[in-house]
Write an enzyme that holds these catalytic residues in place. Structure first.
Site, short mmCIF file in Angstrom:
data_model
loop_
_atom_site.label_atom_id
_atom_site.label_comp_id
_atom_site.label_asym_id
_atom_site.label_seq_id
_atom_site.Cartn_x
_atom_site.Cartn_y
_atom_site.Cartn_z
CG HIS A 106 19.77 22.20 -22.03
ND1 HIS A 106 19.75 21.36 -20.94
CD2 HIS A 106 18.74 23.06 -21.84
CE1 HIS A 106 18.76 21.70 -20.14
NE2 HIS A 106 18.13 22.73 -20.66
C1 UD1 Z 1 14.14 24.93 -23.79
C2 UD1 Z 1 13.70 25.73 -22.56
C3 UD1 Z 1 14.57 25.35 -21.39
C4 UD1 Z 1 14.58 23.85 -21.16
C5 UD1 Z 1 14.93 23.12 -22.44
C6 UD1 Z 1 14.74 21.65 -22.25
C7 UD1 Z 1 12.85 27.99 -23.00
C8 UD1 Z 1 13.15 29.44 -22.95
N1 UD1 Z 1 13.88 27.16 -22.79
O1 UD1 Z 1 15.46 25.31 -24.08
O2 UD1 Z 1 14.07 25.97 -20.21
O3 UD1 Z 1 15.50 23.55 -20.16
O4 UD1 Z 1 14.06 23.55 -23.49
O5 UD1 Z 1 15.42 20.88 -23.18
O6 UD1 Z 1 11.72 27.64 -23.23
N2 UD1 Z 1 16.47 22.47 -31.45
C9 UD1 Z 1 16.50 21.51 -32.43
N3 UD1 Z 1 15.53 20.55 -32.39
C10 UD1 Z 1 14.54 20.51 -31.47
C11 UD1 Z 1 14.52 21.51 -30.49
C12 UD1 Z 1 15.50 22.49 -30.49
O7 UD1 Z 1 17.37 21.48 -33.29
O8 UD1 Z 1 13.70 19.60 -31.50
C13 UD1 Z 1 17.55 23.48 -31.46
C14 UD1 Z 1 17.25 24.69 -32.35
O9 UD1 Z 1 18.47 25.09 -32.91
C15 UD1 Z 1 16.76 25.72 -31.36
C16 UD1 Z 1 17.59 25.39 -30.12
O10 UD1 Z 1 17.72 23.98 -30.13
O11 UD1 Z 1 16.97 27.04 -31.79
C17 UD1 Z 1 16.98 25.85 -28.82
O12 UD1 Z 1 15.66 25.32 -28.66
P1 UD1 Z 1 14.60 26.06 -27.72
O13 UD1 Z 1 13.39 25.23 -27.58
O14 UD1 Z 1 14.40 27.47 -28.15
O15 UD1 Z 1 15.35 26.17 -26.34
P2 UD1 Z 1 16.08 25.05 -25.50
O16 UD1 Z 1 17.50 25.42 -25.41
O17 UD1 Z 1 15.73 23.71 -26.02
N1 UDP Z 2 16.58 13.68 -20.79
C1 UDP Z 2 16.42 12.69 -21.73
N2 UDP Z 2 17.39 12.53 -22.69
C2 UDP Z 2 18.50 13.31 -22.73
C3 UDP Z 2 18.64 14.33 -21.77
C4 UDP Z 2 17.66 14.51 -20.81
O1 UDP Z 2 15.44 11.93 -21.71
O2 UDP Z 2 19.34 13.11 -23.62
C5 UDP Z 2 15.55 13.83 -19.75
C6 UDP Z 2 16.06 13.79 -18.35
O3 UDP Z 2 16.16 12.47 -17.88
C7 UDP Z 2 15.03 14.62 -17.60
C8 UDP Z 2 14.61 15.65 -18.62
O4 UDP Z 2 14.99 15.13 -19.89
O5 UDP Z 2 13.92 13.82 -17.25
C9 UDP Z 2 15.29 16.96 -18.40
O6 UDP Z 2 15.06 17.78 -19.50
P1 UDP Z 2 16.10 18.85 -20.02
O7 UDP Z 2 17.44 18.61 -19.45
O8 UDP Z 2 15.96 18.91 -21.49
O9 UDP Z 2 15.46 20.22 -19.48
P2 UDP Z 2 15.38 20.93 -18.04
O10 UDP Z 2 14.98 19.94 -17.03
O11 UDP Z 2 16.71 21.56 -17.79
O12 UDP Z 2 14.37 22.00 -18.25
#
Ligand code: UD1
Ligand code: UDP
Length: 379
Positions: free
Chosen positions: A216
């Site tokens: 991601h």
């Molecule tokens: C964010 C965090 C990242 C973390 C990740 C965990 C920042 C800068 N990044 O990244 O550190 O590892 O969350 O998962 O804060 N979207 C949906 N539905 C949702 C959420 C997101 O469709 O419920 C899609 C949207 O297109 C959005 C994109 O995901 O633009 C990115 O979401 P965003 O929260 O900005 O960043 P993450 O990549 O999720």
């Molecule tokens: N996780 C989850 N479902 C998924 C992918 C990840 O419950 O489909 C959980 C995972 O087990 C861990 C946490 O989400 O506890 C990690 O979050 P994510 O990978 O979104 O973000 P990061 O840790 O990189 O910030």
């Protein structure tokens, strides 16, 4: 009784907050009154609500519904909303987790109102400031009064930036308290792994042999060539090792699938060993991690969980904040490079890692954190 506000917004924060929430409920409910504020950064049912219900987290008192957007817009909306809430509620302390834009907004809003900030998962560094998370971590750490570092490496990182445990009687953001407390995600893994069984296997995966992957990060998803390269690598590993690869796909990555080169897309879609599924719930994810034979990820949390469950880990990045896992020989950095990913997988099939030292505490990080918060608040 003291009033604290916990700010969460993204999937890993709901998960981390559940450990502290549980500790407050079980041991500190007469001392700490916690109000949960959700920034709305993640909002899909399977990226947000499912964690509150499954992990017994009290529902958020407020949801700012900030949603998606560019960094400035998203963080700005949160900052404005959180500032209003902090002024109105005047909490004794604000708790933030990890390194997302929600963390940054909450730490900034609170610090500027002179409300002490407790940062859980302080001190992690990738030493790559192109990652938005690195900026968020640095600013959050430097705005915090209580810094809860999960690893000794994190303590070392903070020290090298001039942040070490103060000997002052009262901690402040200029004289912070720095604690090596273990990892709340390890607390959760121990607590929930016992509660996970076959019924948590997504789809028909129970009884099947498989590898697990999550992708991601912006640097792996936003360039279609890079994302295509990773998916091709996984497809080749699946064929070479004759193993199913299950990919619970983050919505960010799902949205980018259409952009990958057509010839790669055709190969991936035709490969029956590649199984893309919706984001998993936490219990499903724990089941997947416990049962996977190898894990490929760019996630911070999944890297650690791979280690907790003693799985060979291939990190789809060029650097990691969790360096001790690689140093223990349990992980290999492979970037988005097809050849390196394939080779790392082969090497781990031939010689699986055997050394999993206790790097992340004893499963009581959340209690330690609550205890230190109570001492700081004189209760
Ligand atoms: C964010 C965090 C990242 C973390 C990740 C965990 C920042 C800068 N990044 O990244 O550190 O590892 O969350 O998962 O804060 N979207 C949906 N539905 C949702 C959420 C997101 O469709 O419920 C899609 C949207 O297109 C959005 C994109 O995901 O633009 C990115 O979401 P965003 O929260 O900005 O960043 P993450 O990549 O999720
Ligand atoms: N996780 C989850 N479902 C998924 C992918 C990840 O419950 O489909 C959980 C995972 O087990 C861990 C946490 O989400 O506890 C990690 O979050 P994510 O990978 O979104 O973000 P990061 O840790 O990189 O910030």
């Amino acid at each position: 009784m003291k009033n604290i506000i916990t700010v969460v917004g993204a999937r890993p924060q709901f998960i981390k907050a559940s450990a502290v929430s549980r500790a407050i409920r079980d041991h500190f409910s007469t001392k700490l009154n916690d109000t949960i504020v959700h920034t709305g950064q993640h909002y899909d049912q399977n990226m947000s609500e499912v964690f509150f219900s499954e992990m017994e987290i009290p529902p958020p008192a407020i949801n700012l519904n900030s949603g998606s957007g560019n960094h400035g817009k998203q963080t700005g909306m949160m900052l404005q909303g959180l500032e209003d809430i902090f002024i109105e509620k005047n909490p004794d302390l604000v708790v933030v987790y990890g390194d997302t834009n929600s963390t940054l907004a909450a730490a900034l809003a609170a610090a500027k109102l002179h409300i002490p900030v407790a940062h859980i998962e302080a001190g992690l560094r990738s030493f790559n400031k192109k990652m938005p998370e690195e900026i968020n971590r640095i600013v959050s750490d430097h705005s915090s009064t209580l810094l809860f570092a999960p690893t000794l490496e994190a303590i070392k990182n903070l020290k090298s930036e001039g942040i070490s445990h103060s000997t002052c009687e009262k901690f402040s953001s200029d004289n912070p308290g720095v604690f090596h407390c273990g990892d709340v995600m390890y607390d959760n893994s121990l607590y929930f792994a016992k509660r996970v069984g076959k019924k948590h296997a997504p789809e028909d995966l129970a009884g099947q042999a498989f590898y697990l992957s999550t992708i991601h990060r912006d640097f792996n998803t936003d360039n279609p060539v890079v994302l295509g390269e990773i998916l091709m690598a996984l497809s080749e590993v699946a064929d070479n090792e004759k193993k199913l690869i299950v990919i619970p796909l983050h919505p960010r990555t799902r949205a980018k699938l259409d952009a990958i080169p057509a010839e790669i897309s055709a190969i991936i879609m035709a490969n029956e060993r590649i199984r893309i599924i919706p984001p998993a719930s936490y219990l499903e994810m724990i089941w997947l991690e416990k049962n996977a034979e190898m894990i490929f990820t760019d996630s911070g949390g999944v890297q650690k969980e791979a280690f907790f469950f003693r799985k060979p880990l291939i990190i789809l990045r060029e650097e990691t904040e969790w360096v001790e896992i690689a140093e223990a020989g349990a992980a290999r950095l492979a970037g988005a490079d097809r050849q390196r990913i394939r080779k790392a997988a082969r090497d781990f099939v031939v010689a699986p890692p055997t050394h999993f030292p206790p790097l992340y505490g004893d499963g009581n990080a959340a209690e330690t954190i609550c205890s230190e918060i109570c001492s700081f608040l004189n209760i």
